[in-house]
Design a protein around this motif. Structure first.
Motif, PDB file in Angstrom:
ATOM      1  N   ILE A 226      -1.404  31.819  17.610  1.00  0.00           N
ATOM      2  CA  ILE A 226      -2.689  31.583  16.954  1.00  0.00           C
ATOM      3  C   ILE A 226      -2.496  30.862  15.624  1.00  0.00           C
ATOM      4  O   ILE A 226      -3.172  29.873  15.315  1.00  0.00           O
ATOM      5  CB  ILE A 226      -3.422  32.921  16.724  1.00  0.00           C
ATOM      6  CG1 ILE A 226      -3.943  33.480  18.047  1.00  0.00           C
ATOM      7  CG2 ILE A 226      -4.543  32.756  15.707  1.00  0.00           C
ATOM      8  CD1 ILE A 226      -5.162  32.788  18.597  1.00  0.00           C
ATOM      9  N   ALA A 227      -1.568  31.358  14.806  1.00  0.00           N
ATOM     10  CA  ALA A 227      -1.332  30.753  13.490  1.00  0.00           C
ATOM     11  C   ALA A 227      -0.921  29.286  13.622  1.00  0.00           C
ATOM     12  O   ALA A 227      -1.388  28.428  12.854  1.00  0.00           O
ATOM     13  CB  ALA A 227      -0.268  31.545  12.729  1.00  0.00           C
ATOM     14  N   ALA A 228      -0.072  29.002  14.597  1.00  0.00           N
ATOM     15  CA  ALA A 228       0.345  27.612  14.813  1.00  0.00           C
ATOM     16  C   ALA A 228      -0.848  26.740  15.191  1.00  0.00           C
ATOM     17  O   ALA A 228      -0.965  25.595  14.744  1.00  0.00           O
ATOM     18  CB  ALA A 228       1.410  27.554  15.909  1.00  0.00           C
ATOM     19  N   GLY A 229      -1.754  27.284  16.001  1.00  0.00           N
ATOM     20  CA  GLY A 229      -2.940  26.529  16.385  1.00  0.00           C
ATOM     21  C   GLY A 229      -3.890  26.298  15.221  1.00  0.00           C
ATOM     22  O   GLY A 229      -4.474  25.216  15.092  1.00  0.00           O
ATOM     23  N   VAL A 230      -4.053  27.303  14.365  1.00  0.00           N
ATOM     24  CA  VAL A 230      -4.917  27.157  13.195  1.00  0.00           C
ATOM     25  C   VAL A 230      -4.395  26.052  12.290  1.00  0.00           C
ATOM     26  O   VAL A 230      -5.144  25.169  11.845  1.00  0.00           O
ATOM     27  CB  VAL A 230      -5.023  28.482  12.415  1.00  0.00           C
ATOM     28  CG1 VAL A 230      -5.744  28.279  11.090  1.00  0.00           C
ATOM     29  CG2 VAL A 230      -5.746  29.539  13.245  1.00  0.00           C
ATOM     30  N   VAL A 231      -3.099  26.080  12.020  1.00  0.00           N
ATOM     31  CA  VAL A 231      -2.503  25.076  11.135  1.00  0.00           C
ATOM     32  C   VAL A 231      -2.567  23.690  11.777  1.00  0.00           C
ATOM     33  O   VAL A 231      -2.862  22.689  11.107  1.00  0.00           O
ATOM     34  CB  VAL A 231      -1.058  25.462  10.784  1.00  0.00           C
ATOM     35  CG1 VAL A 231      -0.371  24.344  10.010  1.00  0.00           C
ATOM     36  CG2 VAL A 231      -1.040  26.757   9.973  1.00  0.00           C
ATOM     37  N   GLY A 232      -2.316  23.627  13.088  1.00  0.00           N
ATOM     38  CA  GLY A 232      -2.386  22.344  13.776  1.00  0.00           C
ATOM     39  C   GLY A 232      -3.772  21.723  13.696  1.00  0.00           C
ATOM     40  O   GLY A 232      -3.918  20.514  13.470  1.00  0.00           O
ATOM     41  N   CYS A 233      -4.798  22.547  13.855  1.00  0.00           N
ATOM     42  CA  CYS A 233      -6.175  22.047  13.739  1.00  0.00           C
ATOM     43  C   CYS A 233      -6.512  21.659  12.304  1.00  0.00           C
ATOM     44  O   CYS A 233      -7.208  20.671  12.059  1.00  0.00           O
ATOM     45  CB  CYS A 233      -7.156  23.093  14.238  1.00  0.00           C
ATOM     46  SG  CYS A 233      -7.159  23.297  16.031  1.00  0.00           S
ATOM     47  N   LEU A 234      -6.026  22.445  11.346  1.00  0.00           N
ATOM     48  CA  LEU A 234      -6.291  22.153   9.939  1.00  0.00           C
ATOM     49  C   LEU A 234      -5.791  20.767   9.563  1.00  0.00           C
ATOM     50  O   LEU A 234      -6.405  20.061   8.757  1.00  0.00           O
ATOM     51  CB  LEU A 234      -5.615  23.215   9.068  1.00  0.00           C
ATOM     52  CG  LEU A 234      -5.873  23.134   7.559  1.00  0.00           C
ATOM     53  CD1 LEU A 234      -7.328  23.428   7.249  1.00  0.00           C
ATOM     54  CD2 LEU A 234      -4.956  24.114   6.822  1.00  0.00           C
TER      55      LEU A 234
END
Length: 323
Positions: A226-234
């Motif tokens: 999840i954290a990787a996805g949040v940062v990737g979208c950011l």
């Protein structure tokens, strides 16, 4: 890059902050440390973050208009916002509905008001929830599905946030991405979530309740994915007038009884199970279509429950030893 992160002392918030700090970003963390669950756990998460260079904590409630809007001047270097602060928990919304509207609707609105005052803002990523899909029976859940029949107040407040964001994108050109989280679990999780409650009961020999004999299915998603996805979208701002809504899940629907079986193995102890009918606030199955987020940032969850649950169990056992 300086990121304003709300809900920094929360479960997902801590992991997102660590991912940002690990790559050298500066993080201004906001949290009101409310007592919905053990504040000691929240402070322990903060202690991990404050031990790392680049992190600064501000004790602020996101629904506090004056304190939040003051940040537009005092933290003018902020270029991106990750808004994760919320009142969580589907069932608790039946107990204290006002807390959900205050945190999830008013808090969301205040964050948007702050965002439109930040002159250097490039992107706002905020947390929505798979709960917005309500009683949808079409699987997997896709972002184009209708979401106008919530089965809990929590879901209704999260959908309200999405709609308010849509209007602010139209009115003020705010670049925004909303992420619909699917059943996040992992180390440093919350005491009101199933993995924690199941683990505590199993270790103490108390019965656990499984709805419909554990046949409910959930798209269990490991928190580091999840954290990787949040940062990737950011890192990939949405078009200013066209906010994105994206599922973020594991793209695997697993029966709860299978989840419990893997947890039993990780803890080395069998569960005492009580079968109960499914409550009205719970849906039979969640299953995320993740093609859209994959196209945006290459998101690819890598952690099946057979790998993620032992990591949670290891952390949970060490946390219990701390007393």
């Amino acid at each position: 890059m300086t990121v304003l992160l709300t809900g920094a002392a929360g479960f997902i918030g801590m992991h997102v902050a660590e991912a940002l700090l690990a790559r050298g970003d500066r993080v201004i963390g906001i949290d009101n440390l409310n007592p919905y669950y053990d504040v000691g756990l929240k402070r322990a998460r903060l202690a991990r973050l404050e031990a790392q260079p680049g992190f600064r904590f501000l004790a602020i409630d996101v629904a506090d208009r004056e304190a939040m809007l003051d940040l537009a001047e005092s933290q003018a270097e902020v270029t991106r916002i990750v808004h994760l602060a919320a009142q969580p928990g589907v069932r608790h919304s039946l107990v204290d509905p006002y807390a959900y509207v205050q945190a999830n609707v008013m808090g969301h609105l205040v964050v948007l008001e702050l965002a439109r005052r930040l002159k250097r803002l490039e992107h706002l990523v905020y947390a929505s929830s798979s709960s917005v899909y309500g009683g949808n029976h079409d699987l997997p859940f896709t972002e184009t599905d209708r979401v106008d029949h919530p089965v809990s107040l929590y879901a209704a407040t999260k959908r309200s946030g999405e709609l308010i964001s849509e209007s602010y994108a139209h009115l003020f050109g705010l670049p925004q991405t909303g992420l619909r989280f699917f059943t996040v679990y992992g180390p440093w999780g919350r005491p009101d979530m199933a993995p924690w409650m199941f683990s505590e009961a199993i270790l103490e020999g108390r019965p656990i309740t499984l709805y419909d004999a554990g046949r409910l299915k959930r798209d269990f998603t490991f928190v580091e994915d999840i954290a990787a996805g949040v940062v990737g979208c950011l890192d990939r701002p949405a078009p200013t007038a066209h906010p994105r809504l994206l599922n973020i899940g594991n793209h695997r629907s697993v029966e709860v009884r299978r989840f419990v079986a893997v947890l039993e193995e990780a803890l080395g102890q069998r569960a005492v199970v009580v079968d109960t009918p499914r409550p009205a606030t719970d849906v039979p199955e969640t299953f995320a279509d993740i093609e859209a987020i994959r196209a945006v940032c290459g998101y690819e969850p890598r952690t099946p429950i057979e790998a993620g649950i032992p990591r949670f169990a290891e952390w949970f056992l060490s946390w219990r030893k701390r007393g």
